[in-house]
Design a protein around this motif. Structure first.
Motif, PDB file in Angstrom:
ATOM      1  N   ALA A  51     -20.421  10.018  -1.933  1.00  0.00           N
ATOM      2  CA  ALA A  51     -21.211   8.847  -1.539  1.00  0.00           C
ATOM      3  C   ALA A  51     -20.800   7.626  -2.340  1.00  0.00           C
ATOM      4  CB  ALA A  51     -22.703   9.134  -1.735  1.00  0.00           C
ATOM      5  N   ARG A  52     -20.528   7.812  -3.625  1.00  0.00           N
ATOM      6  CA  ARG A  52     -20.079   6.699  -4.457  1.00  0.00           C
ATOM      7  C   ARG A  52     -18.747   6.162  -3.955  1.00  0.00           C
ATOM      8  NH1 ARG A  52     -20.263   9.190  -9.041  1.00  0.00           N
ATOM      9  NH2 ARG A  52     -22.419   8.575  -9.442  1.00  0.00           N
ATOM     10  N   GLY A  53     -17.855   7.071  -3.550  1.00  0.00           N
ATOM     11  CA  GLY A  53     -16.568   6.642  -3.029  1.00  0.00           C
ATOM     12  C   GLY A  53     -16.682   5.906  -1.709  1.00  0.00           C
ATOM     13  N   LEU A  54     -17.554   6.388  -0.821  1.00  0.00           N
ATOM     14  CA  LEU A  54     -17.697   5.755   0.495  1.00  0.00           C
ATOM     15  C   LEU A  54     -18.297   4.358   0.416  1.00  0.00           C
ATOM     16  CD1 LEU A  54     -18.939   8.781   2.644  1.00  0.00           C
ATOM     17  CD2 LEU A  54     -16.727   7.635   2.779  1.00  0.00           C
ATOM     18  N   THR A  55     -19.010   4.065  -0.653  1.00  0.00           N
ATOM     19  CA  THR A  55     -19.625   2.738  -0.799  1.00  0.00           C
ATOM     20  C   THR A  55     -18.858   1.857  -1.782  1.00  0.00           C
ATOM     21  OG1 THR A  55     -21.127   3.686  -2.471  1.00  0.00           O
ATOM     22  CG2 THR A  55     -21.948   3.536  -0.208  1.00  0.00           C
ATOM     23  N   ASN A  56     -17.680   2.317  -2.215  1.00  0.00           N
ATOM     24  CA  ASN A  56     -16.874   1.553  -3.159  1.00  0.00           C
ATOM     25  C   ASN A  56     -16.217   0.369  -2.443  1.00  0.00           C
ATOM     26  OD1 ASN A  56     -14.532   0.840  -5.022  1.00  0.00           O
ATOM     27  ND2 ASN A  56     -15.475   2.522  -6.161  1.00  0.00           N
ATOM     28  N   ASP A  57     -16.125  -0.761  -3.130  1.00  0.00           N
ATOM     29  CA  ASP A  57     -15.517  -1.956  -2.538  1.00  0.00           C
ATOM     30  C   ASP A  57     -13.996  -1.838  -2.439  1.00  0.00           C
ATOM     31  OD1 ASP A  57     -17.950  -3.232  -2.210  1.00  0.00           O
ATOM     32  OD2 ASP A  57     -17.899  -4.110  -4.227  1.00  0.00           O
ATOM     33  N   ASP A  58     -13.414  -0.935  -3.204  1.00  0.00           N
ATOM     34  CA  ASP A  58     -11.973  -0.711  -3.153  1.00  0.00           C
ATOM     35  C   ASP A  58     -11.658   0.116  -1.902  1.00  0.00           C
ATOM     36  OD1 ASP A  58      -9.354   0.342  -3.478  1.00  0.00           O
ATOM     37  OD2 ASP A  58      -9.480   0.059  -5.634  1.00  0.00           O
ATOM     38  N   THR A  59     -10.876  -0.456  -0.990  1.00  0.00           N
ATOM     39  CA  THR A  59     -10.609   0.221   0.278  1.00  0.00           C
ATOM     40  C   THR A  59      -9.857   1.536   0.093  1.00  0.00           C
ATOM     41  OG1 THR A  59      -8.599  -1.119   0.526  1.00  0.00           O
ATOM     42  CG2 THR A  59     -10.613  -1.922   1.606  1.00  0.00           C
ATOM     43  N   LYS A  60      -9.013   1.630  -0.946  1.00  0.00           N
ATOM     44  CA  LYS A  60      -8.283   2.870  -1.196  1.00  0.00           C
ATOM     45  C   LYS A  60      -9.227   3.977  -1.652  1.00  0.00           C
ATOM     46  CE  LYS A  60      -3.742   0.892  -2.268  1.00  0.00           C
ATOM     47  NZ  LYS A  60      -2.664   0.783  -3.298  1.00  0.00           N
ATOM     48  N   VAL A  61     -10.161   3.618  -2.505  1.00  0.00           N
ATOM     49  CA  VAL A  61     -11.133   4.605  -2.984  1.00  0.00           C
ATOM     50  C   VAL A  61     -11.993   5.096  -1.830  1.00  0.00           C
ATOM     51  CG1 VAL A  61     -13.149   4.975  -4.477  1.00  0.00           C
ATOM     52  CG2 VAL A  61     -11.178   3.666  -5.326  1.00  0.00           C
ATOM     53  N   ARG A  62     -12.447   4.142  -0.994  1.00  0.00           N
ATOM     54  CA  ARG A  62     -13.268   4.531   0.159  1.00  0.00           C
ATOM     55  C   ARG A  62     -12.486   5.410   1.120  1.00  0.00           C
ATOM     56  NH1 ARG A  62     -14.008   3.532   5.317  1.00  0.00           N
ATOM     57  NH2 ARG A  62     -16.123   3.718   6.183  1.00  0.00           N
ATOM     58  N   ALA A  63     -11.228   5.039   1.390  1.00  0.00           N
ATOM     59  CA  ALA A  63     -10.407   5.818   2.317  1.00  0.00           C
ATOM     60  C   ALA A  63     -10.176   7.233   1.788  1.00  0.00           C
ATOM     61  CB  ALA A  63      -9.069   5.113   2.541  1.00  0.00           C
ATOM     62  N   ASN A  64      -9.997   7.366   0.479  1.00  0.00           N
ATOM     63  CA  ASN A  64      -9.784   8.692  -0.110  1.00  0.00           C
ATOM     64  C   ASN A  64     -11.036   9.557   0.039  1.00  0.00           C
ATOM     65  OD1 ASN A  64      -8.277  10.643  -1.833  1.00  0.00           O
ATOM     66  ND2 ASN A  64      -9.954  10.222  -3.241  1.00  0.00           N
ATOM     67  N   ALA A  65     -12.217   8.974  -0.224  1.00  0.00           N
ATOM     68  CA  ALA A  65     -13.464   9.723  -0.085  1.00  0.00           C
ATOM     69  C   ALA A  65     -13.688  10.143   1.362  1.00  0.00           C
ATOM     70  CB  ALA A  65     -14.640   8.878  -0.577  1.00  0.00           C
ATOM     71  N   LEU A  66     -13.410   9.239   2.295  1.00  0.00           N
ATOM     72  CA  LEU A  66     -13.585   9.550   3.710  1.00  0.00           C
ATOM     73  C   LEU A  66     -12.608  10.638   4.149  1.00  0.00           C
ATOM     74  CD1 LEU A  66     -15.055   8.879   6.333  1.00  0.00           C
ATOM     75  CD2 LEU A  66     -13.324   7.113   6.768  1.00  0.00           C
ATOM     76  N   ASN A  67     -11.401  10.580   3.623  1.00  0.00           N
ATOM     77  CA  ASN A  67     -10.401  11.591   3.972  1.00  0.00           C
ATOM     78  C   ASN A  67     -10.821  12.980   3.484  1.00  0.00           C
ATOM     79  OD1 ASN A  67      -7.644  12.483   4.835  1.00  0.00           O
ATOM     80  ND2 ASN A  67      -7.429  12.870   2.649  1.00  0.00           N
ATOM     81  N   ILE A  68     -11.369  13.042   2.260  1.00  0.00           N
ATOM     82  CA  ILE A  68     -11.835  14.334   1.736  1.00  0.00           C
ATOM     83  C   ILE A  68     -12.964  14.870   2.610  1.00  0.00           C
ATOM     84  CG2 ILE A  68     -13.007  15.473  -0.190  1.00  0.00           C
ATOM     85  CD1 ILE A  68     -11.537  13.557  -2.071  1.00  0.00           C
ATOM     86  N   ALA A  69     -13.951  14.011   2.886  1.00  0.00           N
ATOM     87  CA  ALA A  69     -15.106  14.452   3.682  1.00  0.00           C
ATOM     88  C   ALA A  69     -14.671  14.922   5.067  1.00  0.00           C
ATOM     89  CB  ALA A  69     -16.120  13.314   3.793  1.00  0.00           C
TER      90      ALA A  69
END
Length: 492
Positions: free
Chosen positions: A277-295
């Protein structure tokens, strides 16, 4: 002797060599391992082998074969422990072993435990007795809780819920909130600095996700050092302090020499969910994309179901409008994959989305319209999937979908009304399997179900439909008139 099968499997040494390490851990002369082995050979040993469920899947059969070979030495007593979720029975030879299952606590045992536990918790927390903090009130609140009722079956989770109840005077409405409060309370008993408590919570989340993805259930001291030094990029000094604080946080327990695990599997799942959840709400698009990819990559794996469900709860609980947007986007992705070229094999995406709705406890006014529309869509798709599986006689798929009927009770009143209409209409279907499935599903919906369609179904020409309707009516209790049911019992 007490040994961890997960630790034995990980080290890939012989049983006799592992005895040497066990003896050294006891600070005894390593020659004593020979004494222990001779006692086993002479059939005078009582050996407890724990954590079969924590052995890596590719090594589990090897461990089972090792146990069978050891048991061939007569006279000894062997106890093998495993969590029920990872052990279905029949792995060990009949005649050598008997399967026993530790049963969950019932209402009577919960009351007995609460009567001894709550006064002690109040004493330790310096909280005075109150008419609202009685054992009876606590047990009732837990048993009626829409998300945490199953905590009443497990002594550890039951005890942790009791601590939250005593501290706050009630239980929070969602599992995500309950886990958050419990883990905060556990860390607070070990860490007095509020800054360190917050830092530990975040580090535990990052660690839990990494361990769940890369290691499974247990991890070694070397894994901890690798995680902080190599993955997190911490200095050696920082790594040493973080490892020591995490091991002593109360959330992690020692399971063998230099081997650790989270105190309960659900702690690891919740903490992993907080990191996603922290990754999906991160302002860094790479961090968000990584969290979404894992999920997204884990959505079809059963061991990730709880993590992804709780992720939705954490998003809506902790991250306000941004979290709600991400939760809607995630749920929409799950149900829209049905129309993609790859489809939704086994309805796994639909079922995960359906389960995840139960983790949502609040929405802003801005999102209610979006959520109502999405909820209606998921309910309709679920009903279609259930009835189509029944019509096509796909029994395994039908049973998987039927199990989720209880999750419907967490949805809005309007969603349940829509579902009820769909199921009632199914009584006009030509297929008796569809009519039977509709009757069974209606019975699970409880007090909101109209009786008339089920009473009418008692006159259905097909006996399986009549039986399903009678069962469903039996679930609805005092609302149901006895005469129709008694008459149905006379049906040959």
């Amino acid at each position: 002797m007490y040994l961890s099968l997960a630790d034995l499997a990980r080290k890939e040494v012989s049983f006799q060599r592992y005895l040497v390490e066990l003896v050294e851990e006891m600070s005894a002369d390593k020659g004593y391992a020979d004494v222990l082995w001779k006692e086993i050979e002479n059939g005078r040993a009582f050996i407890c082998l724990d954590s079969l469920d924590e052995v890596a899947p590719q090594q589990r059969q090897k461990m089972i074969e090792l146990i069978h070979n050891l048991v061939a030495i007569g006279g000894n007593t062997w106890i093998i422990g495993s969590r029920f979720t990872e052990y279905k029975g029949g792995d060990f030879k009949h005649g050598q072993f008997s399967d026993w299952e530790l049963q969950p606590m019932d209402h009577k045992l919960r009351l007995e435990m609460a009567e001894g536990l709550l006064p002690e918790v109040q004493r330790l927390l310096f909280i005075p007795p109150s008419v609202s903090l009685t054992p009876q009130h606590f047990v009732l609140r837990l048993e009626k809780h829409p998300q945490a009722a199953t905590w009443g079956k497990n002594p550890l989770l039951f005890s942790l819920a009791a601590v939250v109840f005593i501290k706050t005077g009630d239980l929070p409405p969602s599992r995500a909130m309950l886990y958050r409060d419990v883990i905060d309370a556990v860390i607070k008993t070990r860490e007095t600095d509020p800054v360190w408590r917050r830092s530990l919570s975040r580090m535990l989340g990052a660690l839990a996700l990494w361990i769940h993805e890369k290691k499974g259930r247990t991890f070694s001291l070397d894994d901890l050092l690798d995680f902080f030094a190599d993955i997190q990029g911490k200095s050696w000094e920082e790594t040493t302090e973080l490892v020591n604080r995490l091991v002593n946080s109360g959330v992690i327990e020692i399971v063998a020499r230099h081997t650790y695990g989270f105190r309960h599997q659900t702690f690891q799942e919740y903490l992993a969910a907080t990191e996603l959840a922290r990754g999906l709400t991160n302002d860094d698009t790479k961090v968000r994309a990584n969290a979404l990819n894992i999920a997204w990559s884990k959505r079809t794996f059963s061991r990730w179901t709880e993590v992804l469900r709780l992720m939705v709860g954490v998003l809506t609980l902790e991250y306000g409008k941004k979290g709600q947007i991400e939760a809607i986007s995630w749920l929409r992705m799950l149900i829209e994959q049905r129309t993609s070229p790859f489809g939704d094999p086994g309805n796994l995406g639909l079922m995960l989305a359906f389960k995840s709705f139960g983790e949502i406890t609040k929405w802003s006014e801005w999102h209610k319209a979006n959520m109502v529309e999405l909820e209606m869509e998921i309910v309709s798709l679920w009903a279609d999937a259930l009835l189509e599986a029944a019509r096509s006689n796909r029994q395994t798929e039908r049973l998987r979908i039927e199990i989720l009927t209880q999750e419907v009770t967490y949805l809005s009143k309007h969603a349940i009304e829509i579902l009820t209409e769909r199921l009632v209409f199914a009584f006009h279907d030509w297929s008796s399997s569809v009519r039977s499935a509709a009757a069974q599903a209606l019975g699970e919906l409880g007090e909101r179900v109209p009786l008339e369609p089920l009473l009418a179904a008692l006159q259905d020409p097909n006996s399986s439909v009549r039986y399903a309707a009678a069962q469903a009516l039996g679930e609805l209790g005092e609302r149901v008139p006895l005469e129709p049911l008694l008459a149905a019992l006379q049906d040959p």
